[in-house]
Design a protein around this motif. Sequence first.
Motif: not given
Length: 266
Positions: A62-87
């Motif tokens: 959130r702090a990074v997004a603010e410094r870049l002038g961006l809003r954040t939207t959040w997507i909840l997933t399971s830990f083992d799906h984090l990398i596959p969902d990112l890719l």
Amino acid sequence: MGSSILLAVGAALSWWRHVDQDNSLARVQASGVLRVGYALEAPYAVLDPLGQPSGESPEVARAVAERLGLRTTWILTSFDHLIPDLLADRFDLIAAGMFITPERARQVRFTRPTLRVRPGWLTQANRPLTLDYSAVQPSSSFRIAVLQGSAEEAQFRGRPVPADGLLSVADARSGQTAVLLGQAGALALSLPTVQAMALASEGRLAARPAMGPGTPTQQVALALRESDSRLADAVDQALAGYLGSPAHLAMLARFGLGPEDLPTAP
């Protein structure tokens, strides 16, 4: 022109085309939104009383997004799906207390570390356990619970462990339940996480730091797609001005973390 020179020129042109085609930063700037993926595991990622993502990693994102002038939207997933969902382009950034490991670094691009983490054990309060990380041997009579896709799971899978010696669980809460019900003798997870669980258990559970010569210390970071180099560079620049600042330390204190948990120099 020699063949080696031709190969070098070809490689340079290929690299330049890749960089020139990277519109990752322009893409998020045009949308005005940074999409952040997370999986719940206190204190790295939790929900606040209003049901909004919080914890060490989402607050850093959130702090990074603010410094870049961006809003954040959040997507909840399971830990083992984090990398596959990112890719799969479900989100732009992972903020979930993810440890930097060589295997993961071959799949994603990590930012500079945001946190240094020691490992820990969660057990029933009255159950003895050797604290030496390398001496604990999972077995059918003493199962160790580990999160699916976690660094702890990879470490134990690298040992000659019987198939029924490990209990893979979907998330930290499932691991906590397994320990409470006696389905596992201990949950191997980061020390800050098991400390938060023990504190909330009303004396039923105990958190213990893992010790011994084989005890790994991990570093946490945000993660992006390897191809999103321009966005990753912008995130790193934002982190450089935030990590270790009074605002960052005040945020860490809200989750039981402090200066001793700041990342070590690479």
